[in-house]
Design a protein around this motif. Structure first.
Motif, short mmCIF file in Angstrom:
data_model
loop_
_atom_site.label_atom_id
_atom_site.label_comp_id
_atom_site.label_asym_id
_atom_site.label_seq_id
_atom_site.Cartn_x
_atom_site.Cartn_y
_atom_site.Cartn_z
N GLU A 149 -22.76 12.89 -15.42
CA GLU A 149 -21.53 12.84 -16.24
C GLU A 149 -21.88 12.61 -17.72
O GLU A 149 -21.33 13.26 -18.60
N LYS A 150 -22.82 11.67 -17.94
CA LYS A 150 -23.18 11.36 -19.34
C LYS A 150 -23.79 12.58 -20.01
O LYS A 150 -23.52 12.87 -21.17
N GLN A 151 -24.65 13.30 -19.24
CA GLN A 151 -25.28 14.49 -19.82
C GLN A 151 -24.23 15.52 -20.23
O GLN A 151 -24.31 16.11 -21.31
N THR A 152 -23.20 15.71 -19.37
CA THR A 152 -22.19 16.72 -19.71
C THR A 152 -21.35 16.26 -20.92
O THR A 152 -21.00 17.07 -21.76
N VAL A 153 -21.07 14.96 -20.98
CA VAL A 153 -20.29 14.45 -22.12
C VAL A 153 -21.10 14.63 -23.41
O VAL A 153 -20.59 15.11 -24.42
N LYS A 154 -22.39 14.29 -23.34
CA LYS A 154 -23.23 14.40 -24.54
C LYS A 154 -23.32 15.87 -24.99
O LYS A 154 -23.17 16.18 -26.18
N LYS A 155 -23.51 16.76 -24.01
CA LYS A 155 -23.61 18.19 -24.34
C LYS A 155 -22.31 18.68 -24.98
O LYS A 155 -22.31 19.40 -25.98
N PHE A 156 -21.19 18.23 -24.40
CA PHE A 156 -19.88 18.64 -24.91
C PHE A 156 -19.73 18.23 -26.38
O PHE A 156 -19.37 19.04 -27.24
N GLU A 180 -0.11 15.23 -22.08
CA GLU A 180 -0.51 16.31 -22.99
C GLU A 180 -1.85 16.86 -22.53
O GLU A 180 -2.85 16.15 -22.51
N ASP A 181 -1.86 18.15 -22.15
CA ASP A 181 -3.08 18.67 -21.52
C ASP A 181 -4.30 18.67 -22.44
O ASP A 181 -5.42 18.54 -21.97
N ILE A 182 -4.09 18.77 -23.77
CA ILE A 182 -5.31 18.80 -24.61
C ILE A 182 -6.06 17.48 -24.56
O ILE A 182 -7.23 17.40 -24.87
N PHE A 183 -5.36 16.40 -24.18
CA PHE A 183 -6.07 15.11 -24.08
C PHE A 183 -6.43 14.76 -22.63
O PHE A 183 -7.24 13.89 -22.40
N ASN A 184 -5.77 15.43 -21.69
CA ASN A 184 -6.03 15.12 -20.28
C ASN A 184 -7.03 16.05 -19.62
O ASN A 184 -7.75 15.66 -18.73
N ASP A 185 -7.03 17.30 -20.05
CA ASP A 185 -7.84 18.30 -19.33
C ASP A 185 -9.04 18.74 -20.14
O ASP A 185 -9.38 19.91 -20.15
N PHE A 186 -9.64 17.82 -20.86
CA PHE A 186 -10.88 18.17 -21.54
C PHE A 186 -11.84 18.76 -20.52
O PHE A 186 -11.92 18.28 -19.40
N VAL A 187 -12.60 19.77 -20.96
CA VAL A 187 -13.54 20.39 -20.02
C VAL A 187 -14.81 19.54 -19.92
O VAL A 187 -15.92 20.04 -19.99
N VAL A 188 -14.61 18.26 -19.77
CA VAL A 188 -15.72 17.33 -19.74
C VAL A 188 -15.26 16.13 -18.92
O VAL A 188 -14.05 15.92 -18.78
N TYR A 189 -16.21 15.34 -18.41
CA TYR A 189 -15.83 14.18 -17.61
C TYR A 189 -14.84 13.31 -18.40
O TYR A 189 -15.12 12.88 -19.51
N HIS A 190 -13.69 13.07 -17.81
CA HIS A 190 -12.58 12.48 -18.55
C HIS A 190 -11.63 11.84 -17.55
O HIS A 190 -11.02 12.54 -16.74
#
Ligand SMILES: C[S@@+](CC[C@H](N)C(=O)[O-])C[C@H]1O[C@@H](n2cnc3c(N)ncnc32)[C@H](O)[C@@H]1O
Length: 235
Positions: free
Chosen positions: A4-11, A155-165
């Motif tokens: 998860e951390k790797q995907t967040v950092k990459k994002f 609000e989907d832009i804050f809920n559906d980030f394409v990253v672990y959220h």
């Protein structure tokens, strides 16, 4: 580093605000303006004078204006965002790259910690909070902002980030060992449907909502898109 951390950092290392459509920028600015207002009006924030502040997960420095007059350290694990921060605010020092779950600071170092829209990205958010507690001085305060799990806005832009959220809720901050929850409010009550309007109309709608947002929190208690939390470290 876990997956998860790797995907967040990459994002965040690939994050380019200039690629977002205008309405997303307007909604993000709306959130920032509301929050700056809340923090500037916080009695506990007003008490901070020449003390040491940590902006933990500072990103590219959206909240730099709140702390620039103070002795502050800016911490994030995205080198991309720290570079953008440096460019935007011409700040060459006081920036540190690292992981919130393992803060490179001594115990009892800070008089205030800001942690804005970071914990929703951390799988073990309690571990991150315990690190924040460790580096805070006794009786000092952490201001935490997270996407609210109990929001009526979604609000989907804050809920559906394409990253672990993973949004959090007020009760996630109750009874945290060594912390007292001293304040919890929610903010951002603009319904997502308004984003279909052209930018110049959306801008006007946002300025109206800006004036009533605090009142809406009194009506729809803790159901706004974001939670604003003040935690005080016990002695
Ligand atoms: C939504 S952005 C918020 C940035 C800034 N606080 C703001 O509100 O504009 C989330 C930030 O958290 C940082 N972040 C995420 N996970 C982190 C971690 N484990 N350690 C340190 N920073 C992290 C990201 O790099 C990013 O800058």
């Amino acid at each position: 580093m876990d997956k998860e951390k790797q995907t967040v950092k990459k994002f965040y290392d690939n994050w380019k605000i200039e690629n977002f459509p205008k309405y997303i920028n307007l909604l993000m600015e709306f959130e920032e303006d509301l929050l700056i207002n809340i923090i500037n009006n916080s009695d506990n924030f007003k008490k901070i004078k020449n003390n040491l502040i940590l902006d933990c997960g500072c990103g590219h420095g959206s909240y730099y204006n709140l702390t620039k007059e103070y002795n502050a350290i800016y911490f994030d694990f995205s080198t991309n965002l720290l570079k953008k921060f440096e460019k935007k605010h011409n700040l060459k020092t006081n920036k540190i790259c690292g992981d919130i779950s393992n803060l490179p600071f001594k115990d009892n170092s800070f008089d205030l910690i800001l942690c804005i829209n970071v914990l929703e990205h951390i799988k073990d958010y309690k571990k991150a909070l315990m690190e924040i507690k460790r580096v805070l001085k006794p009786n000092a305060m952490a201001i935490i902002v997270v996407v609210n799990k109990e929001s009526c806005i979604n609000e989907d832009i804050f809920n559906d980030f394409v990253v672990y959220h993973r949004p959090l809720k007020k009760s996630d901050f109750n009874n945290l060992m060594g912390f007292d929850l001293i304040k919890c409010i929610s903010f951002y009550f603009i319904p997502p449907l308004f984003k279909i309007f052209p930018a110049f109309i959306l801008k006007r709608i946002l300025s109206i909502f800006h004036k009533v947002d605090i009142k809406l929190n009194e009506i729809f208690k803790n159901k706004g898109q974001f939670l604003y939390i003040e935690l005080k470290k016990q002695e």
